[in-house]
Design a protein around this motif. Sequence first.
Motif, mmCIF file in Angstrom:
data_model
loop_
_atom_site.group_PDB
_atom_site.id
_atom_site.type_symbol
_atom_site.label_atom_id
_atom_site.label_comp_id
_atom_site.label_asym_id
_atom_site.label_seq_id
_atom_site.Cartn_x
_atom_site.Cartn_y
_atom_site.Cartn_z
ATOM 1 N N UNK A 1 0.826 -1.194 0.000
ATOM 2 C CA UNK A 1 0.000 0.000 0.000
ATOM 3 C C UNK A 1 0.868 1.254 0.000
ATOM 4 N N UNK A 2 0.215 2.434 -0.092
ATOM 5 C CA UNK A 2 0.977 3.685 -0.038
ATOM 6 C C UNK A 2 1.754 3.786 1.265
ATOM 7 N N UNK A 3 1.064 3.489 2.371
ATOM 8 C CA UNK A 3 1.726 3.487 3.675
ATOM 9 C C UNK A 3 2.551 2.207 3.786
ATOM 10 N N UNK A 4 3.762 2.328 4.270
ATOM 11 C CA UNK A 4 4.682 1.177 4.277
ATOM 12 C C UNK A 4 4.283 0.127 5.308
ATOM 13 N N UNK A 5 3.652 0.594 6.415
ATOM 14 C CA UNK A 5 3.143 -0.332 7.448
ATOM 15 C C UNK A 5 4.233 -1.245 8.014
ATOM 16 N N UNK A 6 5.428 -0.694 8.205
ATOM 17 C CA UNK A 6 6.505 -1.454 8.835
ATOM 18 C C UNK A 6 6.469 -1.244 10.347
ATOM 19 N N UNK A 7 6.856 -2.270 11.096
ATOM 20 C CA UNK A 7 6.939 -2.133 12.552
ATOM 21 C C UNK A 7 8.270 -1.488 12.924
ATOM 22 N N UNK A 8 8.225 -0.332 13.596
ATOM 23 C CA UNK A 8 9.460 0.434 13.840
ATOM 24 C C UNK A 8 10.465 -0.247 14.748
ATOM 25 N N UNK B 1 -1.032 -4.242 -5.325
ATOM 26 C CA UNK B 1 -0.355 -3.010 -4.902
ATOM 27 C C UNK B 1 -1.267 -1.822 -5.192
ATOM 28 N N UNK B 2 -1.620 -1.063 -4.161
ATOM 29 C CA UNK B 2 -2.530 0.078 -4.305
ATOM 30 C C UNK B 2 -1.734 1.367 -4.195
ATOM 31 N N UNK B 3 -1.507 2.027 -5.342
ATOM 32 C CA UNK B 3 -0.725 3.265 -5.405
ATOM 33 C C UNK B 3 0.584 3.126 -4.607
ATOM 34 N N UNK B 4 1.406 2.125 -4.916
ATOM 35 C CA UNK B 4 2.577 1.854 -4.076
ATOM 36 C C UNK B 4 3.637 2.947 -4.102
ATOM 37 N N UNK B 5 3.576 3.850 -5.090
ATOM 38 C CA UNK B 5 4.571 4.935 -5.160
ATOM 39 C C UNK B 5 3.965 6.278 -4.768
ATOM 40 N N UNK B 6 2.739 6.252 -4.209
ATOM 41 C CA UNK B 6 2.031 7.498 -3.910
ATOM 42 C C UNK B 6 2.744 8.407 -2.930
ATOM 43 N N UNK B 7 3.537 7.846 -2.019
ATOM 44 C CA UNK B 7 4.233 8.656 -1.015
ATOM 45 C C UNK B 7 5.706 8.868 -1.331
ATOM 46 N N UNK B 8 6.117 8.521 -2.559
ATOM 47 C CA UNK B 8 7.537 8.574 -2.911
ATOM 48 C C UNK B 8 7.809 9.655 -3.945
#
Length: 259
Positions: free
Chosen positions: A98-105, A172-179
Amino acid sequence: MSTATGTATAARVVDAVKVYGAGDTAVRALDGVSVDFAAGRFTAIMGPSGSGKSTLMHCAAGLDTLTSGSAFIGGTDLSALDDKRLTLLRRDRVGFVFQAYNLLPTLTVAENITLPIDLAGGRVDQQWIDALVDVVGLGDRLHHRPAELSGGQQQRVAVARAFAGRPEVVFADEPTGNLDSRAGEEVLGLLGRAVRQTDRTVVMVTHDPVAAAHADEVVFLADGRLVDRMAAPTAEKVLDRMKAFDARTTADTSRGGTP
């Protein structure tokens, strides 16, 4: 699952209808869409705003349910599954970016990549993970945490995580939207390499003709309907097709019709 032409199909919808709301406020987001997504291929879904492209992806992936019609992953009819079996299917056979990476910090890159497998209690195929890490170019970042990575690098981790469980198809939903454009090009390039080098399937929603040009084929939606398919797309051809949608919408509006 194979089509009549013998091409394997990773996912498909048949006569897909999705209606939100009821009565006078009802919105028909999908209006009888039938489309297949070929296995081992990179397909982009495009269309004007409100055309139904994200709804199509969510219903095809089992994240949302159709009002009528059918959605399949391989030969499995999603409407025949209860909530538990649908959850297991999404976990074991489908990947998401997704646009948001959603990784655990608090986890390292390596731990984030294998997280879905670890949560499911599965066995990590280290050879496969190593191959993915090589594809996405993160070999020297495995012990870093997300905060130590750029946005593009974080999205590459998210892509590797989506492929880690060997899913039949990655949505993949807009995977480059935040890049930015450079990082976006890197992520799109690695999605293409993942398809070619690991024989996986990617279905991507995008509004960007440059992003769509990385795909093997583009599927176009308008007003909730499938209106065109384009093989071997270029950014110029995709942009021209999108301009045609805009011209039609303007003409419909000027006549007092519904866009």
